[in-house]
Write a protein that holds these residues in place. Structure first.
Motif, PDB file in Angstrom:
ATOM      1  N   LEU A  84       0.833  -1.202   0.000  1.00  7.09           N
ATOM      2  CA  LEU A  84       0.000   0.000   0.000  1.00  7.09           C
ATOM      3  C   LEU A  84       0.864   1.248   0.000  1.00  7.09           C
ATOM      4  CD1 LEU A  84      -2.678   1.622   0.512  1.00  7.09           C
ATOM      5  CD2 LEU A  84      -2.218   1.279   2.960  1.00  7.09           C
ATOM      6  N   GLY A  85       0.564   2.170  -0.901  1.00  3.90           N
ATOM      7  CA  GLY A  85       1.177   3.488  -0.872  1.00  3.90           C
ATOM      8  C   GLY A  85       0.197   4.473  -0.258  1.00  3.90           C
ATOM      9  N   THR A  86       0.630   5.190   0.764  1.00  7.03           N
ATOM     10  CA  THR A  86      -0.238   6.174   1.415  1.00  7.03           C
ATOM     11  C   THR A  86       0.605   7.335   1.914  1.00  7.03           C
ATOM     12  OG1 THR A  86      -2.104   6.400   2.954  1.00  7.03           O
ATOM     13  CG2 THR A  86      -0.152   5.221   3.769  1.00  7.03           C
ATOM     14  N   SER A  87      -0.047   8.373   2.385  1.00  9.94           N
ATOM     15  CA  SER A  87       0.650   9.539   2.944  1.00  9.94           C
ATOM     16  C   SER A  87       0.052   9.793   4.319  1.00  9.94           C
ATOM     17  CB  SER A  87       0.468  10.762   2.038  1.00  9.94           C
ATOM     18  OG  SER A  87       1.194  11.864   2.510  1.00  9.94           O
ATOM     19  N   ALA A  88       0.729   9.298   5.347  1.00  6.40           N
ATOM     20  CA  ALA A  88       0.138   9.194   6.688  1.00  6.40           C
ATOM     21  C   ALA A  88       0.203  10.490   7.487  1.00  6.40           C
ATOM     22  CB  ALA A  88       0.805   8.062   7.451  1.00  6.40           C
ATOM     23  N   ASP A  89      -0.348  11.546   6.901  1.00  3.53           N
ATOM     24  CA  ASP A  89      -0.426  12.831   7.605  1.00  3.53           C
ATOM     25  C   ASP A  89      -1.822  13.426   7.454  1.00  3.53           C
ATOM     26  OD1 ASP A  89      -0.385  13.434   4.916  1.00  3.53           O
ATOM     27  OD2 ASP A  89       0.935  15.169   5.111  1.00  3.53           O
ATOM     28  N   TYR A  90      -2.824  12.562   7.355  1.00  2.00           N
ATOM     29  CA  TYR A  90      -4.155  12.992   6.942  1.00  2.00           C
ATOM     30  C   TYR A  90      -5.242  12.371   7.825  1.00  2.00           C
ATOM     31  CZ  TYR A  90      -6.907  15.059   3.094  1.00  2.00           C
ATOM     32  OH  TYR A  90      -7.726  15.855   2.322  1.00  2.00           O
ATOM     33  N   PRO A  91      -5.226  12.673   9.137  1.00  2.00           N
ATOM     34  CA  PRO A  91      -6.247  12.083  10.013  1.00  2.00           C
ATOM     35  C   PRO A  91      -7.647  12.591   9.684  1.00  2.00           C
ATOM     36  CG  PRO A  91      -5.048  13.843  11.153  1.00  2.00           C
ATOM     37  CD  PRO A  91      -4.354  13.621   9.829  1.00  2.00           C
ATOM     38  N   ILE A 139      -8.386  22.568   3.280  1.00  2.00           N
ATOM     39  CA  ILE A 139      -8.167  21.227   3.820  1.00  2.00           C
ATOM     40  C   ILE A 139      -9.510  20.506   3.873  1.00  2.00           C
ATOM     41  CG2 ILE A 139      -7.271  19.906   5.777  1.00  2.00           C
ATOM     42  CD1 ILE A 139      -5.713  22.389   6.635  1.00  2.00           C
ATOM     43  N   GLU A 140      -9.508  19.212   3.654  1.00  2.59           N
ATOM     44  CA  GLU A 140     -10.748  18.451   3.709  1.00  2.59           C
ATOM     45  C   GLU A 140     -11.359  18.529   5.114  1.00  2.59           C
ATOM     46  OE1 GLU A 140     -11.879  15.057   0.736  1.00  2.59           O
ATOM     47  OE2 GLU A 140     -10.294  14.479   2.105  1.00  2.59           O
ATOM     48  N   VAL A 141     -12.694  18.569   5.179  1.00  2.00           N
ATOM     49  CA  VAL A 141     -13.399  18.848   6.426  1.00  2.00           C
ATOM     50  C   VAL A 141     -12.961  17.992   7.616  1.00  2.00           C
ATOM     51  CG1 VAL A 141     -15.652  18.735   7.573  1.00  2.00           C
ATOM     52  CG2 VAL A 141     -15.426  19.947   5.404  1.00  2.00           C
ATOM     53  N   PRO A 142     -12.988  16.657   7.537  1.00  4.91           N
ATOM     54  CA  PRO A 142     -12.601  15.891   8.735  1.00  4.91           C
ATOM     55  C   PRO A 142     -11.160  16.135   9.162  1.00  4.91           C
ATOM     56  CG  PRO A 142     -12.894  14.435   6.851  1.00  4.91           C
ATOM     57  CD  PRO A 142     -13.413  15.772   6.450  1.00  4.91           C
ATOM     58  N   VAL A 143     -10.283  16.371   8.195  1.00  3.79           N
ATOM     59  CA  VAL A 143      -8.884  16.652   8.499  1.00  3.79           C
ATOM     60  C   VAL A 143      -8.745  18.051   9.105  1.00  3.79           C
ATOM     61  CG1 VAL A 143      -6.547  16.739   7.553  1.00  3.79           C
ATOM     62  CG2 VAL A 143      -8.215  15.159   6.574  1.00  3.79           C
ATOM     63  N   ALA A 144      -9.504  18.992   8.555  1.00  3.44           N
ATOM     64  CA  ALA A 144      -9.501  20.355   9.093  1.00  3.44           C
ATOM     65  C   ALA A 144     -10.016  20.365  10.526  1.00  3.44           C
ATOM     66  CB  ALA A 144     -10.364  21.260   8.214  1.00  3.44           C
ATOM     67  N   GLU A 145     -11.088  19.648  10.778  1.00  3.35           N
ATOM     68  CA  GLU A 145     -11.657  19.597  12.129  1.00  3.35           C
ATOM     69  C   GLU A 145     -10.663  19.024  13.129  1.00  3.35           C
ATOM     70  OE1 GLU A 145     -16.418  19.122  11.092  1.00  3.35           O
ATOM     71  OE2 GLU A 145     -15.195  17.321  11.388  1.00  3.35           O
ATOM     72  N   SER A 146      -9.950  17.988  12.715  1.00  5.18           N
ATOM     73  CA  SER A 146      -8.954  17.372  13.586  1.00  5.18           C
ATOM     74  C   SER A 146      -7.841  18.352  13.937  1.00  5.18           C
ATOM     75  CB  SER A 146      -8.370  16.130  12.907  1.00  5.18           C
ATOM     76  OG  SER A 146      -7.332  15.560  13.674  1.00  5.18           O
TER      77      SER A 146
END
Length: 281
Positions: A58-65, A211-218
């Motif tokens: 899997l390729g991912t970018s793990a900075d996006y909660p 920033i995407e909403v759930p990520v922005a909220e976090s």
């Protein structure tokens, strides 16, 4: 937050149903059918590689909660998030183990093309440009965009027009970067990680960040000097998909089977809620 997540998951299920019916938007290229490929068609190189190696890389970018992020689990730094749980389900259904590679977002599709990863699941939105080099799964999630600003600017930065002459930060290679570039009269600051966007705001290098909403909220929860503004960003291509190497129709079929299953039985919603709760700790 839970109401927001449930609404977004419901939108994802609706999007999946539309996709299955053969409908698509301009920014959402039609994916491969979810019926099994003919037995006379040779297995794609991508699927063969996964089967032969016994692992799905899997390729991912793990900075996006809460999509994918680092967290301490039993005292060990671990990549977690609902995208990671989705990848685990795909690997399980394929009968292989999962290996995770944490890369910069703008390098993920190149890694896929070069064969260093087998699949990209990283809050990725389907676009016509990306469809030229990869194959997409069905959409499994839908989210809206937010504009994050400093608390002191909440009363003045309230419309897209108010961003004229301002600097907008966005993650490089994303649809958020495209949205920032579409704001008339604004300067775009393209950065590699979400944490870079937050730092740019806090250090006054940027006036706003898309920033995407759930990520922005976090991130706003962790940085009380920042807020989500009332600025509305038009949603285009916000649905999330998995991507595999071009010409891997049989792998797309297998990925879609897993996505359809976890969307239909409530497993995916459980993943989203658990990842959101973990990201808020």
């Amino acid at each position: 937050m839970k109401k927001s997540i449930k609404r977004l998951v419901a939108a994802s299920v609706a999007a999946m149903a539309i996709f299955a019916a053969g409908c698509g938007s301009k920014t959402t290229p039609t994916t491969a059918p979810t019926t099994a490929p003919s037995a006379t068609i040779a297995m794609s190189a991508s699927l063969k590689k996964i089967k032969d190696s016994g692992k799905l890389v899997l390729g991912t970018s793990a900075d996006y909660p809460p999509f994918e992020f680092h967290a301490s689990v039993d005292g060990k730094d671990t990549i977690v998030g609902f995208d990671i749980e989705v990848a685990k389900e795909i690997a399980k259904d394929l009968g292989v183990t999962l290996e995770i590679k944490d890369l910069k977002f703008d390098g993920l599709l190149a890694a896929l093309d070069q064969g260093s990863v087998d699949i990209v699941i990283a809050g990725l939105s389907p676009t016509e440009e990306r469809a030229k080099s990869v194959d997409f799964s069905i959409q499994y999630y839908s989210a809206e965009q937010a504009v994050v600003v400093r608390g002191a600017d909440k009363g003045t930065l309230t419309t897209l027009e108010s961003l004229k002459g301002k600097t907008i930060a966005a993650q490089k290679g994303t649809i958020q970067e495209d949205a920032a570039k579409a704001v008339e009269g604004a300067t775009v600051l393209s950065l590699g990680k979400i944490s870079d966007l937050i730092l740019a705001l806090k250090s006054n290098r940027a006036d706003a960040a898309i920033i995407e909403v759930p990520v922005a909220e976090s991130n706003v929860k962790e940085n009380t000097d920042l807020v989500i503004s009332s600025i509305v960003i038009k949603n285009e291509g916000e649905g999330k998909v998995a991507a595999v190497k071009k010409g891997s129709a049989d792998l797309v079929v297998e990925v879609n089977k897993t996505l359809e299953r976890i969307l239909a039985d409530g497993t995916f919603e459980k993943f989203v809620l658990e990842a959101t709760q973990l990201s808020e700790k």
